[in-house]
Design a protein around this motif. Structure first.
Motif, PDB file in Angstrom:
ATOM      1  N   LEU A   1       0.624  -1.226  -0.089  1.00  0.00           N
ATOM      2  CA  LEU A   1       0.153   0.281  -0.243  1.00  0.00           C
ATOM      3  C   LEU A   1       0.686   1.221   0.056  1.00  0.00           C
ATOM      4  N   GLY A   2       0.964   2.444  -1.389  1.00  0.00           N
ATOM      5  CA  GLY A   2       1.584   3.556  -1.174  1.00  0.00           C
ATOM      6  C   GLY A   2       0.063   4.082  -0.980  1.00  0.00           C
ATOM      7  N   SER A   3       0.918   5.484  -0.305  1.00  0.00           N
ATOM      8  CA  SER A   3       0.315   6.360  -0.354  1.00  0.00           C
ATOM      9  C   SER A   3       1.004   8.163  -0.496  1.00  0.00           C
ATOM     10  N   ASP A   4       0.459   9.127  -0.998  1.00  0.00           N
ATOM     11  CA  ASP A   4       1.050  10.461  -0.946  1.00  0.00           C
ATOM     12  C   ASP A   4       0.420  11.308  -0.978  1.00  0.00           C
ATOM     13  N   GLN A   5       0.045  12.983  -0.828  1.00  0.00           N
ATOM     14  CA  GLN A   5      -0.670  14.343  -0.204  1.00  0.00           C
ATOM     15  C   GLN A   5       0.070  14.411  -0.618  1.00  0.00           C
ATOM     16  N   THR A   6      -0.550  15.779  -1.480  1.00  0.00           N
ATOM     17  CA  THR A   6      -0.050  17.288  -2.528  1.00  0.00           C
ATOM     18  C   THR A   6      -1.115  18.194  -1.671  1.00  0.00           C
ATOM     19  N   LEU A   7      -0.830  19.642  -2.601  1.00  0.00           N
ATOM     20  CA  LEU A   7      -1.755  20.499  -1.294  1.00  0.00           C
ATOM     21  C   LEU A   7      -1.843  21.756  -2.761  1.00  0.00           C
ATOM     22  N   ASP A   8      -2.753  21.890  -3.217  1.00  0.00           N
ATOM     23  CA  ASP A   8      -3.513  22.947  -3.929  1.00  0.00           C
ATOM     24  C   ASP A   8      -3.149  24.454  -3.555  1.00  0.00           C
ATOM     25  N   PHE A   9      -3.062  24.992  -4.141  1.00  0.00           N
ATOM     26  CA  PHE A   9      -3.388  26.707  -2.839  1.00  0.00           C
ATOM     27  C   PHE A   9      -3.075  27.851  -3.668  1.00  0.00           C
ATOM     28  N   ASP A  10      -4.600  28.555  -4.407  1.00  0.00           N
ATOM     29  CA  ASP A  10      -3.939  29.880  -5.131  1.00  0.00           C
ATOM     30  C   ASP A  10      -3.542  29.405  -6.574  1.00  0.00           C
ATOM     31  N   GLY A  11      -4.170  28.538  -7.515  1.00  0.00           N
ATOM     32  CA  GLY A  11      -3.410  27.636  -8.313  1.00  0.00           C
ATOM     33  C   GLY A  11      -2.671  27.096  -8.437  1.00  0.00           C
ATOM     34  N   GLY A  12      -2.175  27.323  -7.300  1.00  0.00           N
ATOM     35  CA  GLY A  12      -0.450  26.847  -7.257  1.00  0.00           C
ATOM     36  C   GLY A  12      -0.410  24.899  -6.771  1.00  0.00           C
ATOM     37  N   MET A  13       0.566  23.771  -6.655  1.00  0.00           N
ATOM     38  CA  MET A  13       1.113  23.044  -5.547  1.00  0.00           C
ATOM     39  C   MET A  13       1.994  23.436  -4.769  1.00  0.00           C
ATOM     40  N   VAL A  14       2.138  22.998  -3.018  1.00  0.00           N
ATOM     41  CA  VAL A  14       2.873  23.677  -2.252  1.00  0.00           C
ATOM     42  C   VAL A  14       3.258  22.221  -2.008  1.00  0.00           C
ATOM     43  N   SER A  15       4.598  22.758  -1.508  1.00  0.00           N
ATOM     44  CA  SER A  15       5.761  21.416  -1.165  1.00  0.00           C
ATOM     45  C   SER A  15       5.911  21.602   0.035  1.00  0.00           C
ATOM     46  N   LYS A  16       6.531  20.488   0.892  1.00  0.00           N
ATOM     47  CA  LYS A  16       6.775  20.623   2.053  1.00  0.00           C
ATOM     48  C   LYS A  16       8.004  21.912   2.713  1.00  0.00           C
ATOM     49  N   ALA A  17       7.677  22.142   3.883  1.00  0.00           N
ATOM     50  CA  ALA A  17       8.027  23.370   4.569  1.00  0.00           C
ATOM     51  C   ALA A  17       9.660  22.959   4.711  1.00  0.00           C
ATOM     52  N   LYS A  18      10.664  24.036   4.449  1.00  0.00           N
ATOM     53  CA  LYS A  18      12.320  23.639   5.113  1.00  0.00           C
ATOM     54  C   LYS A  18      12.453  23.434   6.312  1.00  0.00           C
ATOM     55  N   ASP A  19      11.798  24.762   6.773  1.00  0.00           N
ATOM     56  CA  ASP A  19      12.245  25.102   8.297  1.00  0.00           C
ATOM     57  C   ASP A  19      10.479  25.979   8.339  1.00  0.00           C
ATOM     58  N   LEU A  20      10.790  25.976   9.880  1.00  0.00           N
ATOM     59  CA  LEU A  20       9.604  26.638  10.701  1.00  0.00           C
ATOM     60  C   LEU A  20       9.614  28.620  10.119  1.00  0.00           C
ATOM     61  N   ALA A  21      10.812  28.823   9.806  1.00  0.00           N
ATOM     62  CA  ALA A  21      10.173  30.324   9.317  1.00  0.00           C
ATOM     63  C   ALA A  21       9.496  30.163   8.115  1.00  0.00           C
ATOM     64  N   GLU A  22       9.709  29.320   6.859  1.00  0.00           N
ATOM     65  CA  GLU A  22       9.016  29.049   5.583  1.00  0.00           C
ATOM     66  C   GLU A  22       7.417  28.580   6.622  1.00  0.00           C
ATOM     67  N   ALA A  23       7.259  27.681   7.174  1.00  0.00           N
ATOM     68  CA  ALA A  23       5.885  27.530   7.337  1.00  0.00           C
ATOM     69  C   ALA A  23       5.291  28.357   8.235  1.00  0.00           C
ATOM     70  N   ARG A  24       5.888  29.081   9.013  1.00  0.00           N
ATOM     71  CA  ARG A  24       5.678  30.586   9.408  1.00  0.00           C
ATOM     72  C   ARG A  24       4.638  31.127   8.047  1.00  0.00           C
ATOM     73  N   HIS A  25       4.989  31.415   7.124  1.00  0.00           N
ATOM     74  CA  HIS A  25       5.760  32.252   6.307  1.00  0.00           C
ATOM     75  C   HIS A  25       3.907  31.360   5.267  1.00  0.00           C
ATOM     76  N   ARG A  26       4.746  30.744   4.910  1.00  0.00           N
ATOM     77  CA  ARG A  26       3.172  29.464   4.279  1.00  0.00           C
ATOM     78  C   ARG A  26       1.968  29.894   5.041  1.00  0.00           C
ATOM     79  N   LEU A  27       1.991  29.530   6.732  1.00  0.00           N
ATOM     80  CA  LEU A  27       0.211  30.210   7.558  1.00  0.00           C
ATOM     81  C   LEU A  27      -0.154  31.508   6.731  1.00  0.00           C
ATOM     82  N   GLN A  28       0.442  31.977   6.809  1.00  0.00           N
ATOM     83  CA  GLN A  28       0.624  32.969   7.026  1.00  0.00           C
ATOM     84  C   GLN A  28      -0.617  33.083   5.844  1.00  0.00           C
ATOM     85  N   GLN A  29       0.186  32.692   4.343  1.00  0.00           N
ATOM     86  CA  GLN A  29      -0.568  33.272   3.239  1.00  0.00           C
ATOM     87  C   GLN A  29      -1.930  32.341   2.505  1.00  0.00           C
TER      88      GLN A  29
END
Length: 211
Positions: free
Chosen positions: A85-113
């Motif tokens: 069994l294989g599984s994976d997720q993708t996130l589609d936001f504002d017409g584009g695909m979002v990848s995992k954040a590399k650090d907490l600073a990027e995560a903060r910016h992502r969530l603000q967006q």
């Protein structure tokens, strides 16, 4: 959910079927464990970045499906006599695909967006046997974030820490991440990382779990 090729002949389904989860995800492991499904887990070891690069421009939901298939196939070719069994997720936001954040600073910016907006979370899944994918599908949840304050965001990031970097959306709905949202439309398990109900149905068809 979309289905693909037919399952192996019924004559091949006997007691003692083995299931391998081709994933490092703690959430997916917890789902199967909670559902009482016997399995072992193995890292598929696929190069996700290379797959994404080769499929540049593909619809995010279809990409989740292709990544799930790649993971299932990689392990199935190594152990063709087990169900994989294989599984994976993708996130589609504002017409584009979002990848995992590399650090907490990027995560903060992502969530603000994303706050105050809606995004789509796609969970692809594939079941392989004998080195071939025998069933696959993808399910999508519509996620609407509330307009949380920067103060809440800071408290959330401090509480969750780097553990949230393992999620493409920088949240765990089963944890404090639930407070980020006004509304979630779709299956809860899809949000956690795998559309569990269709998976259980296919495992019953395959004879891996009791009908």
């Amino acid at each position: 959910m979309n289905s693909s090729e037919a399952l192996p002949p019924v004559g091949l389904l006997e007691r003692g079927e083995r299931l391998i989860l081709a994933s490092r995800s703690a959430a997916r492991r917890a789902m199967l464990t909670g559902a009482g499904v016997p399995y072992t887990a193995m890292d598929a070891g696929v190069d996700e970045d290379a797959i994404k690069a080769s499929l540049d421009g593909i619809d995010p939901a279809e990409l989740a499906l292709e990544l799930a298939r790649a993971k299932a196939l990689a392990v199935s070719r190594h152990d063709p006599e087990a169900w994989v069994l294989g599984s994976d997720q993708t996130l589609d936001f504002d017409g584009g695909m979002v990848s995992k954040a590399k650090d907490l600073a990027e995560a903060r910016h992502r969530l603000q967006q994303m706050r105050g907006h809606t995004h789509h979370l796609n969970s692809g899944v594939a079941l392989a046997w004998g080195g071939a994918v025998v069933w696959s599908g993808v399910d999508t949840a519509r996620m609407t974030m509330r307009r949380f304050t920067d103060e809440f965001l800071d408290a959330y990031l401090e509480a969750e820490g780097e553990g949230l970097l393992g999620s493409v959306g920088c949240y765990r709905l089963e944890g404090m991440g639930s407070q980020l949202f006004d509304r979630v439309e779709g299956d809860y398990f899809t949000v956690l990382g795998m559309p569990l109900w269709p998976v259980l149905a296919e495992l019953r068809r395959a004879g891996v779990i009791a009908t």
